[in-house]
Motif scaffolding. Structure first.
Motif, PDB file in Angstrom:
ATOM      1  N   GLY B  16       0.990  -1.281   0.064  1.00  0.00           N
ATOM      2  CA  GLY B  16       0.072  -0.116   0.030  1.00  0.00           C
ATOM      3  C   GLY B  16       1.001   1.391   0.244  1.00  0.00           C
ATOM      4  O   GLY B  16       1.815   1.407   0.500  1.00  0.00           O
ATOM      5  N   GLU B  37      -0.932  -0.462  -4.270  1.00  0.00           N
ATOM      6  CA  GLU B  37      -2.317  -0.103  -3.912  1.00  0.00           C
ATOM      7  C   GLU B  37      -2.455   1.280  -3.494  1.00  0.00           C
ATOM      8  O   GLU B  37      -1.832   1.578  -2.403  1.00  0.00           O
ATOM      9  CB  GLU B  37      -2.978  -1.183  -3.154  1.00  0.00           C
ATOM     10  CG  GLU B  37      -4.348  -1.108  -2.806  1.00  0.00           C
ATOM     11  CD  GLU B  37      -4.768  -2.362  -1.986  1.00  0.00           C
ATOM     12  OE1 GLU B  37      -5.133  -3.344  -2.704  1.00  0.00           O
ATOM     13  OE2 GLU B  37      -4.718  -2.167  -0.894  1.00  0.00           O
ATOM     14  N   HIS B  66      -8.040   1.122  -3.913  1.00  0.00           N
ATOM     15  CA  HIS B  66      -8.729   0.335  -3.148  1.00  0.00           C
ATOM     16  C   HIS B  66      -9.594   1.171  -2.203  1.00  0.00           C
ATOM     17  O   HIS B  66      -8.909   2.129  -1.473  1.00  0.00           O
ATOM     18  CB  HIS B  66      -7.635  -0.536  -2.325  1.00  0.00           C
ATOM     19  CG  HIS B  66      -8.504  -1.528  -1.208  1.00  0.00           C
ATOM     20  ND1 HIS B  66      -9.288  -2.248  -1.465  1.00  0.00           N
ATOM     21  CD2 HIS B  66      -8.202  -1.645   0.147  1.00  0.00           C
ATOM     22  CE1 HIS B  66      -9.746  -3.069  -0.729  1.00  0.00           C
ATOM     23  NE2 HIS B  66      -9.094  -2.626   0.505  1.00  0.00           N
ATOM     24  N   GLU B 146     -13.644  -7.044  -1.436  1.00  0.00           N
ATOM     25  CA  GLU B 146     -13.127  -7.903  -0.564  1.00  0.00           C
ATOM     26  C   GLU B 146     -13.921  -8.333   0.580  1.00  0.00           C
ATOM     27  O   GLU B 146     -14.726  -7.569   1.200  1.00  0.00           O
ATOM     28  CB  GLU B 146     -11.895  -7.125   0.024  1.00  0.00           C
ATOM     29  CG  GLU B 146     -10.948  -7.339   1.154  1.00  0.00           C
ATOM     30  CD  GLU B 146     -10.170  -6.570   1.552  1.00  0.00           C
ATOM     31  OE1 GLU B 146      -9.768  -5.564   1.193  1.00  0.00           O
ATOM     32  OE2 GLU B 146      -9.695  -6.849   2.818  1.00  0.00           O
ATOM     33  N   LEU B 177     -11.586  -9.680  -4.058  1.00  0.00           N
ATOM     34  CA  LEU B 177     -10.152  -9.571  -3.518  1.00  0.00           C
ATOM     35  C   LEU B 177     -10.023 -10.280  -2.320  1.00  0.00           C
ATOM     36  O   LEU B 177     -10.922 -10.062  -1.288  1.00  0.00           O
ATOM     37  CB  LEU B 177      -9.907  -8.042  -3.266  1.00  0.00           C
ATOM     38  CG  LEU B 177      -8.710  -7.440  -2.793  1.00  0.00           C
ATOM     39  CD1 LEU B 177      -8.743  -6.074  -2.284  1.00  0.00           C
ATOM     40  CD2 LEU B 177      -8.292  -7.891  -1.466  1.00  0.00           C
ATOM     41  N   ASP B 179      -8.811 -11.487   1.065  1.00  0.00           N
ATOM     42  CA  ASP B 179      -8.030 -11.113   1.849  1.00  0.00           C
ATOM     43  C   ASP B 179      -7.866 -12.289   3.038  1.00  0.00           C
ATOM     44  O   ASP B 179      -8.543 -12.581   3.749  1.00  0.00           O
ATOM     45  CB  ASP B 179      -8.606  -9.873   2.720  1.00  0.00           C
ATOM     46  CG  ASP B 179      -7.502  -9.390   3.930  1.00  0.00           C
ATOM     47  OD1 ASP B 179      -7.043 -10.241   4.695  1.00  0.00           O
ATOM     48  OD2 ASP B 179      -7.409  -8.044   4.015  1.00  0.00           O
ATOM     49  N   GLN B 208      -7.139 -10.387  -6.797  1.00  0.00           N
ATOM     50  CA  GLN B 208      -5.938 -10.005  -5.865  1.00  0.00           C
ATOM     51  C   GLN B 208      -5.942 -10.469  -4.476  1.00  0.00           C
ATOM     52  O   GLN B 208      -7.147 -11.076  -4.205  1.00  0.00           O
ATOM     53  CB  GLN B 208      -6.126  -8.534  -5.671  1.00  0.00           C
ATOM     54  CG  GLN B 208      -5.043  -7.902  -4.749  1.00  0.00           C
ATOM     55  CD  GLN B 208      -5.615  -6.338  -4.499  1.00  0.00           C
ATOM     56  OE1 GLN B 208      -6.336  -5.737  -5.547  1.00  0.00           O
ATOM     57  NE2 GLN B 208      -5.098  -5.918  -3.556  1.00  0.00           N
ATOM     58  N   HIS B 210      -4.923 -10.156  -0.204  1.00  0.00           N
ATOM     59  CA  HIS B 210      -4.444  -9.350   0.774  1.00  0.00           C
ATOM     60  C   HIS B 210      -3.982 -10.233   1.812  1.00  0.00           C
ATOM     61  O   HIS B 210      -4.270 -11.315   2.092  1.00  0.00           O
ATOM     62  CB  HIS B 210      -5.404  -8.450   1.267  1.00  0.00           C
ATOM     63  CG  HIS B 210      -5.546  -6.877   0.930  1.00  0.00           C
ATOM     64  ND1 HIS B 210      -6.661  -6.380   1.159  1.00  0.00           N
ATOM     65  CD2 HIS B 210      -4.934  -6.534  -0.171  1.00  0.00           C
ATOM     66  CE1 HIS B 210      -6.539  -5.118   0.622  1.00  0.00           C
ATOM     67  NE2 HIS B 210      -5.735  -5.326  -0.260  1.00  0.00           N
ATOM     68  N   HIS B 225      -3.453  -4.862  11.168  1.00  0.00           N
ATOM     69  CA  HIS B 225      -2.491  -4.664   9.907  1.00  0.00           C
ATOM     70  C   HIS B 225      -1.225  -3.851  10.595  1.00  0.00           C
ATOM     71  O   HIS B 225      -0.649  -3.096   9.963  1.00  0.00           O
ATOM     72  CB  HIS B 225      -3.031  -3.576   9.168  1.00  0.00           C
ATOM     73  CG  HIS B 225      -4.235  -3.895   8.303  1.00  0.00           C
ATOM     74  ND1 HIS B 225      -4.795  -3.084   7.230  1.00  0.00           N
ATOM     75  CD2 HIS B 225      -4.954  -5.097   8.227  1.00  0.00           C
ATOM     76  CE1 HIS B 225      -6.039  -3.865   6.717  1.00  0.00           C
ATOM     77  NE2 HIS B 225      -5.968  -5.048   7.394  1.00  0.00           N
ATOM     78  N   THR B 250      -0.750  -9.898  -5.295  1.00  0.00           N
ATOM     79  CA  THR B 250      -0.666 -10.089  -3.852  1.00  0.00           C
ATOM     80  C   THR B 250      -0.080  -8.775  -3.228  1.00  0.00           C
ATOM     81  O   THR B 250       0.890  -8.143  -3.753  1.00  0.00           O
ATOM     82  CB  THR B 250       0.409 -11.387  -3.425  1.00  0.00           C
ATOM     83  OG1 THR B 250       0.104 -12.381  -3.997  1.00  0.00           O
ATOM     84  CG2 THR B 250       0.511 -11.368  -2.004  1.00  0.00           C
ATOM     85  N   LEU B 251      -0.980  -8.533  -2.381  1.00  0.00           N
ATOM     86  CA  LEU B 251      -0.478  -7.104  -1.586  1.00  0.00           C
ATOM     87  C   LEU B 251      -0.351  -7.275  -0.117  1.00  0.00           C
ATOM     88  O   LEU B 251      -1.251  -7.819   0.608  1.00  0.00           O
ATOM     89  CB  LEU B 251      -1.713  -6.187  -1.735  1.00  0.00           C
ATOM     90  CG  LEU B 251      -1.843  -4.685  -1.705  1.00  0.00           C
ATOM     91  CD1 LEU B 251      -1.792  -4.388  -0.139  1.00  0.00           C
ATOM     92  CD2 LEU B 251      -0.912  -3.913  -2.237  1.00  0.00           C
ATOM     93  N   GLU B 253      -0.578  -5.533   3.337  1.00  0.00           N
ATOM     94  CA  GLU B 253      -1.101  -4.465   4.070  1.00  0.00           C
ATOM     95  C   GLU B 253      -0.466  -4.171   5.458  1.00  0.00           C
ATOM     96  O   GLU B 253      -0.282  -5.185   6.305  1.00  0.00           O
ATOM     97  CB  GLU B 253      -2.450  -4.536   4.370  1.00  0.00           C
ATOM     98  CG  GLU B 253      -3.426  -4.653   3.031  1.00  0.00           C
ATOM     99  CD  GLU B 253      -4.935  -4.821   3.636  1.00  0.00           C
ATOM    100  OE1 GLU B 253      -5.383  -5.794   4.192  1.00  0.00           O
ATOM    101  OE2 GLU B 253      -5.762  -3.793   3.246  1.00  0.00           O
TER     102      GLU B 253
END
Lengths: 285, 301
Positions: B16, B37, B66, B146, B177, B179, B208, B210, B225, B250-251, B253
């Motif tokens: 992010g 993101e 997002h 998500e 998404l 997560d 995607q 998370h 997070h 892949t992200l 957070e």
């Protein structure tokens, strides 16, 4: 009770989040507001778990937004002290809940809220008055800084010809003036910049005396720019925010500030280069 | 870049875009990751330095928008001012896709700025289906939704969360998404197997994923997070990737107690190692102090 609708459930939960008091008081309030007792929404065997976990949302709602206000009003928090600041922030969030998808608007009304929640006149001595007056004024400065950082500035625009302000060109009637969207003009009853610097540095300070003063906040190359203004400069910039023709701005300022037009022109010739350097405005052909 | 069966690119591994990292990002020309993101709401009304940073990043890396305030599950009308701004931002920065959450954030005109749980009923489903259709038509692109972390379930629920999402995808052709941390958090809090959630999704619509680290508070996991990704989440991530083609964007957070950017990239790089079979074993769940008030989904700047 038959089918519980989405709307009923959400109104119940929003009433709970937005109410004051302990979790128990919030649950009672929400049940009354939405006509939905807790037991209708919670699985029987898990009712106590449901109840406890409501607090993750209920407490989180306020804490999250208090943190947001803390980040916008850092000097004010130091000045008031964390406990007092948080009490006012909580009251503000419950009294004037956020209605905007963006959090940037959350703190917009905080200064006015502080002003309106001061003790009524007569409940304090004149020596105490300054203590109750400063929070709202500090908030106005911090809000102005926040807004300056978000609105459009002159960055990325083509620089104007610097010679435009020379050779008595102000007498040309064809010139226009433009202020950036990020310009904020603030009129205060106390001089606060020095006090706020001291507070930010955790240093001692004297309480200021009442003294009407004017500030301009803007941005140059994404950096905050602050300028103390004289009354006529404040008037001129206020008019320039509404009127683009330089000649008309000068005429109106002359009337509102009480300065002879010739005197005003002379002052502008000396001051405009500095004002443009500080990103307060630009003069264009 | 390869595409999944739903037609979206695989962007690789990203993080992010956060204010804390702006000085570092502006001082470097490459950031040793594949994409970023952004939180849409942090930019739709921001024309200052943050937008300048975003423009620099966008010139070099793919961006995904997002959102946290679409309020897709609310019984309030959709906010058209917000949608207009979202569309304008998308027009300007050309994101790979636009995502938000299967949740509601407010009602009666008030925004809680929290991701609140949906009653998972047929009424909710039809309500969300019609709104997703509307938003997709308006934005002229699929909406990616998500699964949020949840801490309570409503008695009137008639769907599991994965059942609700699957039906939503079937009826709207929206993307998901996933997560993985939120699956772990919600499954822990509600007492079901996280694998069941992951195995029963329409994997071809997962655009995607998370990753994040939660915090244990009493008998509840909170989506904070602010911690490294725990081992259990890595296992679930590998399972989800293996079911979804192994190459889903892949992200990572990280929104509170944010580490320096290079440290964040080190944590992100564990994701590619996991896909190669090396699961970090040391990261246990962080437990909050008894009297601590832990904040779910912290506000990101």
């Amino acid at each position: 009770m038959n089918e519980i609708t989405l709307k009923q459930t959400q109104e119940w939960m929003m009433a709970l989040l937005g109410s004051q008091g302990s979790l128990e008081q919030k649950v009672i309030y929400a049940a009354r507001q939405a006509n939905l007792p807790l037991a209708v929404l919670a699985k029987d065997s898990l009712e106590s778990t449901f109840y406890r976990r409501l607090n993750i949302y209920a407490a989180g709602y306020v804490i999250r937004l208090v943190e947001c206000l803390k980040s916008e009003y850092q000097t004010l928090e130091r000045y008031m002290g964390e406990a007092v600041f948080v009490n006012f922030a909580k009251a503000y969030i419950i009294t004037l809940p956020s209605t905007n998808p963006s959090l940037y608007d959350l703190g917009k009304g905080f200064s006015l809220f502080l002003e309106q929640t001061r003790p009524a006149g007569g409940q304090y001595s004149s020596a105490e008055e300054v203590f109750f007056n400063l929070p709202a004024e500090i908030a106005r400065i911090e809000r102005a800084k926040a807004e300056v950082s978000l609105a459009k500035g002159f960055e990325g625009e083509i620089d104007e010809d610097p010679l435009i302000l020379e050779h008595l060109s102000l007498f040309q009637h064809s010139l226009n003036v433009e202020t950036p969207a990020c310009l904020r003009l603030v009129k205060l009853n106390y001089p606060l910049l020095y006090l706020m610097e001291q507070v930010a540095l955790n240093k001692e300070y004297n309480m200021p005396e009442v003294e009407l003063n004017f500030l301009a906040f803007s941005r140059v190359n994404y950096q905050l720019s602050i300028l103390t203004l004289e009354f006529w400069q404040f008037e001129f910039l206020t008019i320039c925010q509404q009127e683009s023709h330089l000649g008309r701005c000068i005429d109106i300022t002359s009337v509102s500030s009480g300065l002879e037009k010739g005197d005003l022109l002379a002052r502008l010739m000396f001051w405009l280069p500095s004002a443009t350097t500080h990103g307060l405005l630009k003069v264009t052909n | 870049m390869s595409k999944n069966t739903f037609g979206f690119k695989s962007l690789g591994f990203g993080v992010g875009l956060r204010t804390e990292h702006f000085p570092y990002l502006m001082s470097q020309n490459d950031w040793e990751l594949d994409w970023f993101e952004v939180i849409s709401e942090n930019f739709i009304d921001n024309h200052g330095f943050a937008r300048h940073v975003l423009n620099k990043i966008r010139a070099k890396k793919p961006i995904v928008m997002h959102g946290v305030s679409m309020n897709i599950g609310s019984s309030d009308p959709l906010n058209h001012v917000y949608l207009d701004k979202l569309k304008a931002l998308a027009h300007e920065i050309e994101p790979e896709w636009i995502s938000d959450h299967l949740c509601w954030t407010g009602v009666m005109g008030v925004n809680s700025h929290d991701l609140l749980p949906m009653p998972l009923t047929e009424e909710s489903l039809q309500h969300v289906v019609s709104r997703v259709h509307y938003v997709q038509d308006f934005l002229q692109r699929p909406l990616i939704l998500e699964n949020p972390s949840t801490y309570l379930e409503f008695q009137q629920n008639t769907f599991s969360e994965w059942g609700f999402l699957s039906e939503l995808v079937k009826q709207t052709d929206c993307g998901l998404l996933l997560d993985v941390n939120n699956v772990y958090v919600s499954s822990f809090n509600h007492g079901y197997a996280p694998e069941t959630f992951i195995k029963n999704l329409p994997h071809d619509h997962i655009v995607q994923m998370h990753l994040a680290g939660p915090t244990l508070m009493g008998d509840c996991l909170i989506d904070t997070h602010d911690q490294p990704v725990p081992e259990k989440v890595w296992h679930l991530y590998r399972l989800a990737q293996s079911l979804s083609g192994g190459n889903v964007s892949t992200l990572l957070e990280w929104d509170a107690n944010i580490p320096d950017f290079p440290e964040l990239v080190i944590e992100l790089n564990k994701a590619s190692a996991v896909l190669a079979g090396a699961i970090p074993s040391a990261e246990s769940i962080f437990t909050a102090a008894e009297d601590a008030m832990v904040l779910s989904t912290p506000i990101t700047r």
